[in-house]
Enzyme design. Sequence first.
Site, mmCIF file in Angstrom:
data_model
loop_
_atom_site.group_PDB
_atom_site.id
_atom_site.type_symbol
_atom_site.label_atom_id
_atom_site.label_comp_id
_atom_site.label_asym_id
_atom_site.label_seq_id
_atom_site.Cartn_x
_atom_site.Cartn_y
_atom_site.Cartn_z
ATOM 1 C CE LYS A 120 0.380 -2.913 -2.956
ATOM 2 N NZ LYS A 120 0.518 -1.853 -3.972
ATOM 3 C CG ASP A 138 -1.247 1.825 0.152
ATOM 4 O OD1 ASP A 138 -1.241 2.236 1.331
ATOM 5 O OD2 ASP A 138 -2.093 2.208 -0.677
#
Length: 215
Positions: A120, A138
Amino acid sequence: MRKTEINDVLEILKELYPNAESELDFTNPFELLIATILSAQSTDKRVNSVTKGLFKEYKSPKDFLSLKQGELEEKIKSIGFYRNKSKNILNTCRILVEEYNSEVPKTREELIKLPGVGRKTANVVISNAFGMDAIAVDTHVFRVSNRIGIANSDNVKDTEIDLMKNIEKKLWSDAHHWLIFHGRRICKARKPKCEECPLTDYCLYYKNEVKDNIK
């Protein structure tokens, strides 16, 4: 969800959040890397309040390496998991100095080898700092995309794969921001504001969990 419906959803989100972008404050790739490491399980607002002073005093990996771990911990202690993040930041800075001439690498593969950097965080950096197409999943992107039906997965990695398949590549980075903005403003975790949401005609969560309960 059919491709045409996904495109309709993205068009609505684009109109709703035309200026969506990263809400972390940064001026270069290194600052974004550090801010994103700090943002794990914390809010962008909290991170920005800490980095505002931090980045004025420490502008490069070498600057950060002038700090002992305890000193950095003291400067970021208002952020969750500050001890582990301090350790990771200093180790990352050491690698940047020793292996990358203090520059942030531009590939996902190199970034995820840095301490404190997962997929991420790497996607956030390559997208926002280097302008590459990427979707950073996220908590907001994961929740919103699966609620709506753009993705259909119970884990982050498969959600990213779903989104990459279902969204045109040139829209990956924008869609990432649109989904985050929608998650922070309307499609909240505990109490989604479905009555304010313009996506109810498409949203699987609304159709399956909410619509029948509205009197």
